[in-house]
Write a protein that holds these residues in place. Structure first.
Motif, PDB file in Angstrom:
ATOM      1  N   ILE A  88      13.639   0.712 -17.417  1.00  0.00           N
ATOM      2  CA  ILE A  88      13.094   0.931 -16.067  1.00  0.00           C
ATOM      3  C   ILE A  88      13.573  -0.210 -15.184  1.00  0.00           C
ATOM      4  N   ALA A  89      14.277   0.149 -14.123  1.00  0.00           N
ATOM      5  CA  ALA A  89      14.618  -0.854 -13.113  1.00  0.00           C
ATOM      6  C   ALA A  89      13.563  -0.709 -12.025  1.00  0.00           C
ATOM      7  N   PHE A  90      13.177  -1.804 -11.411  1.00  0.00           N
ATOM      8  CA  PHE A  90      12.210  -1.668 -10.314  1.00  0.00           C
ATOM      9  C   PHE A  90      12.377  -2.801  -9.315  1.00  0.00           C
ATOM     10  N   ASN A  91      11.980  -2.499  -8.076  1.00  0.00           N
ATOM     11  CA  ASN A  91      12.019  -3.477  -6.994  1.00  0.00           C
ATOM     12  C   ASN A  91      10.594  -3.965  -6.756  1.00  0.00           C
ATOM     13  N   TYR A  92      10.456  -5.253  -6.594  1.00  0.00           N
ATOM     14  CA  TYR A  92       9.115  -5.820  -6.367  1.00  0.00           C
ATOM     15  C   TYR A  92       9.152  -6.804  -5.195  1.00  0.00           C
ATOM     16  N   TYR A  93       8.316  -6.563  -4.212  1.00  0.00           N
ATOM     17  CA  TYR A  93       8.181  -7.520  -3.108  1.00  0.00           C
ATOM     18  C   TYR A  93       6.758  -8.059  -3.002  1.00  0.00           C
ATOM     19  N   ASN A  94       5.771  -7.171  -3.155  1.00  0.00           N
ATOM     20  CA  ASN A  94       4.385  -7.624  -2.995  1.00  0.00           C
ATOM     21  C   ASN A  94       3.426  -6.619  -3.616  1.00  0.00           C
ATOM     22  N   THR A  95       2.233  -7.099  -3.870  1.00  0.00           N
ATOM     23  CA  THR A  95       1.194  -6.202  -4.351  1.00  0.00           C
ATOM     24  C   THR A  95       0.517  -5.547  -3.145  1.00  0.00           C
ATOM     25  N   MET A  96      -0.398  -4.659  -3.403  1.00  0.00           N
ATOM     26  CA  MET A  96      -1.163  -4.053  -2.312  1.00  0.00           C
ATOM     27  C   MET A  96      -2.632  -4.028  -2.667  1.00  0.00           C
ATOM     28  N   THR A  97      -3.442  -4.031  -1.638  1.00  0.00           N
ATOM     29  CA  THR A  97      -4.884  -4.082  -1.842  1.00  0.00           C
ATOM     30  C   THR A  97      -5.508  -2.902  -1.111  1.00  0.00           C
ATOM     31  N   VAL A  98      -6.304  -2.138  -1.822  1.00  0.00           N
ATOM     32  CA  VAL A  98      -6.931  -0.971  -1.185  1.00  0.00           C
ATOM     33  C   VAL A  98      -8.404  -0.863  -1.564  1.00  0.00           C
ATOM     34  N   GLY A  99      -9.114  -0.075  -0.786  1.00  0.00           N
ATOM     35  CA  GLY A  99     -10.517   0.198  -1.067  1.00  0.00           C
ATOM     36  C   GLY A  99     -10.809   1.665  -0.837  1.00  0.00           C
ATOM     37  N   ALA A 100     -12.052   2.034  -1.095  1.00  0.00           N
ATOM     38  CA  ALA A 100     -12.456   3.430  -0.919  1.00  0.00           C
ATOM     39  C   ALA A 100     -12.354   3.813   0.549  1.00  0.00           C
ATOM     40  N   SER A 101     -12.195   5.092   0.778  1.00  0.00           N
ATOM     41  CA  SER A 101     -12.112   5.539   2.168  1.00  0.00           C
ATOM     42  C   SER A 101     -12.909   6.826   2.326  1.00  0.00           C
ATOM     43  N   ASN A 102     -13.634   6.833   3.398  1.00  0.00           N
ATOM     44  CA  ASN A 102     -14.479   7.971   3.707  1.00  0.00           C
ATOM     45  C   ASN A 102     -13.626   9.121   4.241  1.00  0.00           C
ATOM     46  N   PRO A 103     -13.809  10.364   3.766  1.00  0.00           N
ATOM     47  CA  PRO A 103     -12.951  11.458   4.229  1.00  0.00           C
ATOM     48  C   PRO A 103     -12.978  11.656   5.743  1.00  0.00           C
ATOM     49  N   SER A 104     -14.043  11.216   6.404  1.00  0.00           N
ATOM     50  CA  SER A 104     -14.109  11.469   7.847  1.00  0.00           C
ATOM     51  C   SER A 104     -13.416  10.375   8.679  1.00  0.00           C
ATOM     52  N   GLU A 105     -12.923   9.314   8.005  1.00  0.00           N
ATOM     53  CA  GLU A 105     -12.254   8.247   8.772  1.00  0.00           C
ATOM     54  C   GLU A 105     -10.938   8.740   9.337  1.00  0.00           C
ATOM     55  N   ALA A 106     -10.616   8.239  10.509  1.00  0.00           N
ATOM     56  CA  ALA A 106      -9.355   8.668  11.138  1.00  0.00           C
ATOM     57  C   ALA A 106      -8.170   8.077  10.377  1.00  0.00           C
ATOM     58  N   THR A 107      -7.095   8.827  10.274  1.00  0.00           N
ATOM     59  CA  THR A 107      -5.895   8.292   9.615  1.00  0.00           C
ATOM     60  C   THR A 107      -5.277   7.223  10.487  1.00  0.00           C
ATOM     61  N   LYS A 108      -4.890   6.167   9.846  1.00  0.00           N
ATOM     62  CA  LYS A 108      -4.288   5.074  10.600  1.00  0.00           C
ATOM     63  C   LYS A 108      -3.134   4.543   9.758  1.00  0.00           C
ATOM     64  N   ASN A 109      -1.964   4.511  10.319  1.00  0.00           N
ATOM     65  CA  ASN A 109      -0.865   3.919   9.563  1.00  0.00           C
ATOM     66  C   ASN A 109      -0.961   2.425   9.709  1.00  0.00           C
ATOM     67  N   LYS A 110      -1.181   1.794   8.617  1.00  0.00           N
ATOM     68  CA  LYS A 110      -1.418   0.358   8.666  1.00  0.00           C
ATOM     69  C   LYS A 110      -0.161  -0.387   8.256  1.00  0.00           C
ATOM     70  N   ASN A 111       0.172  -1.425   8.963  1.00  0.00           N
ATOM     71  CA  ASN A 111       1.264  -2.294   8.551  1.00  0.00           C
ATOM     72  C   ASN A 111       2.530  -1.546   8.200  1.00  0.00           C
ATOM     73  N   VAL A 112       2.797  -0.447   8.884  1.00  0.00           N
ATOM     74  CA  VAL A 112       3.932   0.353   8.463  1.00  0.00           C
ATOM     75  C   VAL A 112       5.213  -0.467   8.481  1.00  0.00           C
ATOM     76  N   ASP A 113       5.350  -1.349   9.482  1.00  0.00           N
ATOM     77  CA  ASP A 113       6.549  -2.162   9.550  1.00  0.00           C
ATOM     78  C   ASP A 113       6.491  -3.347   8.613  1.00  0.00           C
ATOM     79  N   GLN A 114       5.333  -3.576   8.071  1.00  0.00           N
ATOM     80  CA  GLN A 114       5.224  -4.774   7.260  1.00  0.00           C
ATOM     81  C   GLN A 114       5.119  -4.420   5.793  1.00  0.00           C
ATOM     82  N   GLN A 115       3.918  -4.159   5.350  1.00  0.00           N
ATOM     83  CA  GLN A 115       3.758  -3.973   3.918  1.00  0.00           C
ATOM     84  C   GLN A 115       3.891  -2.538   3.472  1.00  0.00           C
ATOM     85  N   MET A 116       3.939  -1.639   4.391  1.00  0.00           N
ATOM     86  CA  MET A 116       4.034  -0.247   4.042  1.00  0.00           C
ATOM     87  C   MET A 116       2.845   0.220   3.191  1.00  0.00           C
TER      88      MET A 116
END
Ligand code: BG6
Length: 472
Positions: A292-320
């Protein structure tokens, strides 16, 4: 876990460095090359396009000589599909074959192992116009292209990578410029494209083993551990969901030939199950990667999300990181420093990622990208004091060695990038290389090559097989 005795890097460790064709070569329309999706990519106004890039196409000899001086044991680069097949299929362009023959021979002359990516984001535009990866015919076009590469270069190339960062193309295709922005790019469409890429990859792996029995081939996704924002069970579950979709979906298909159940239920919930034809899953199962070859730049941190929350593209230019209401929500990790471009820096996360990959797949691992994209300053006397890059790489290499001591079978480390190149969407001012290329976004200057301080440092690291990481 702390080790009493740290294991050394293996004897034939592949100390390397990486690039990709469209980001480094330039010569976008020379010697019969056809248009790729990258040649028509709409760039942000303040950054350069890929037309000249680092002019490696014309200066490859000088570049390879510098790679040799740095002591590289391996060089990971990609082949431009449209240099070989200007229209994706049909007539072969002999001049394209000739260029890569010259490059590979030059590498071999210096005993640098070529590690070749078959496809790194630059799909032929002619195929894109016919639907790109949504069109099942692209699977055959890829297989045919891979066959041509194995036929022409298989005698000298023994390490092959199928597709670079399929997961990033599916999740962030518009940012990377790999999908047609005029199309709707619904989830349904994207996961159909992904299924076709799985098939194309599997067919290439099967073919490679038949045509070049002594070669090794593997996938090359972007993989990183996913942290929960808190120990709250819902957050831990969200991290697991995100990892199943971002990481394991792609590797489970490549290694085990199956879709993991979390990803599949996500597809069902979103109405985006791909159409799978009879025999497809058998093809995926038959194909077995050697590593397996893989690229690694950074980890990611996430939490639970309520289905009614609005979609928001976060850090798209940064951490994706994406927010997906009802599934997960991206967070910044307050424990990590960031680069000038806002990417979190997490060397320990690399050890964690290596461990996770090792436990899940039990295959040799090869790091094909990892590096610091930042501004460099050319000082008087042609000096670039990039101590920050040395620090970044040093910390990641230390974690590689700890992972090896944990029992991970790591066979190589190829940082991004061997030489300065044009970033996917943030221009050439975001520099990654060990070698400076004297140009700005729009002023090409003289494009001369200047080894940075990190060049001499990495040379010492390689010469000592990773024992001497000191910066002096
Ligand atoms: C990886 C890609 O996603 O990250 C490379 O495989 C890319 O092509 C690298 O250059 C760094 O990202 P960026 O956006 O800074 O160029």
């Amino acid at each position: 876990m702390q080790h009493g005795r740290i294991k050394p890097f293996p004897k034939h460790f592949l100390w390397g460095a990486s690039t990709s064709a469209y980001q480094v070569e330039g010569a976008w329309n020379e010697d019969g090359k056809g248009l790729s999706v990258m040649d028509v990519f709409q760039h942000p106004k303040d950054v350069t396009d890929f037309k000249v890039a680092s002019d490696h196409y014309h200066r490859y000899k000088e570049d390879v000589a510098l790679f040799a001086e740095m002591g590289l044991k391996a060089y990971r680069f990609s082949i431009s599909w449209t240099r070989i097949y200007p229209n994706g299929v049909g007539e072969i362009n002999q001049k394209g074959i000739d260029f890569y023959n010259r490059l590979i021979n030059e590498l071999r002359k210096y005993k640098i192992e070529p590690i070749v990516t078959i496809y790194h984001f630059d799909l032929p535009y002619a195929l894109q116009k016919k639907g790109g990866w949504s069109n099942r015919e692209t699977v055959d076009a890829f297989e045919n292209y891979a066959k041509t590469l194995f036929e022409n270069f298989g005698d000298r190339v023994k390490y092959w990578l199928t597709i670079n960062e399929q997961n990033m193309m599916i999740l962030f295709g518009e940012v990377l410029g790999v999908v047609d922005r005029s199309m709707k790019n619904t989830k349904k469409e994207l996961y159909q494209q992904s299924h076709h890429m799985f098939l194309a990859q599997a067919k290439a792996m099967i073919l490679c083993h038949k045509m070049i029995p002594d070669a090794k081939i593997g996938p090359a996704p972007n993989i990183s551990s996913i942290y929960p924002i808190s120990p709250k069970p819902e957050d831990v579950l969200a991290a697991h969901t995100f990892s199943s979709l971002r990481n394991w979906l792609y590797l489970d298909a490549a290694v085990f030939g199956r879709y993991n159940s979390v990803a599949w239920s996500y597809f069902e919930k979103n109405g985006c199950t791909p159409m799978i034809q009879d025999g497809d899953m058998e093809i995926l199962k038959e194909a077995k990667p050697d590593f397996i070859a893989f690229n690694y730049y950074n980890t990611m941190t996430v939490g639970a999300s309520n289905p009614s929350e609005a979609t928001k593209n976060k850090n798209v230019d940064q951490q994706m990181v994406l927010d997906e209401p009802g599934f997960y929500k991206g967070y910044e990790n307050p424990n990590l420093d960031k680069t000038a471009f806002g990417w979190e820096i997490d060397p320990v996360g690399l050890r964690m990622t290596l461990r996770e990959l090792n436990e899940r797949y039990h295959l040799p691992l090869l790091i094909t990208e990892n590096g610091l994209g930042t501004y460099d300053t050319l000082e008087e006397g042609d000096v670039i004091n990039d101590d920050y890059r040395i620090e970044y790489l040093k910390k990641h290499i230390e974690q590689c060695q700890l992972a090896i001591s944990d029992g991970v079978n790591l066979i190589g480390y190829c940082p991004w990038s061997a030489i300065d190149l044009v970033s996917t969407h943030q221009g050439i001012s975001k520099r990654y290389g060990f070698i400076y290329v004297n140009r700005d976004e729009f002023d090409l200057k003289d494009l001369r090559r200047i080894p940075k301080k990190s060049f001499y440092w990495y040379k010492k690291v390689i010469a000592s097989n990773g024992e001497d990481l000191s910066n002096n």
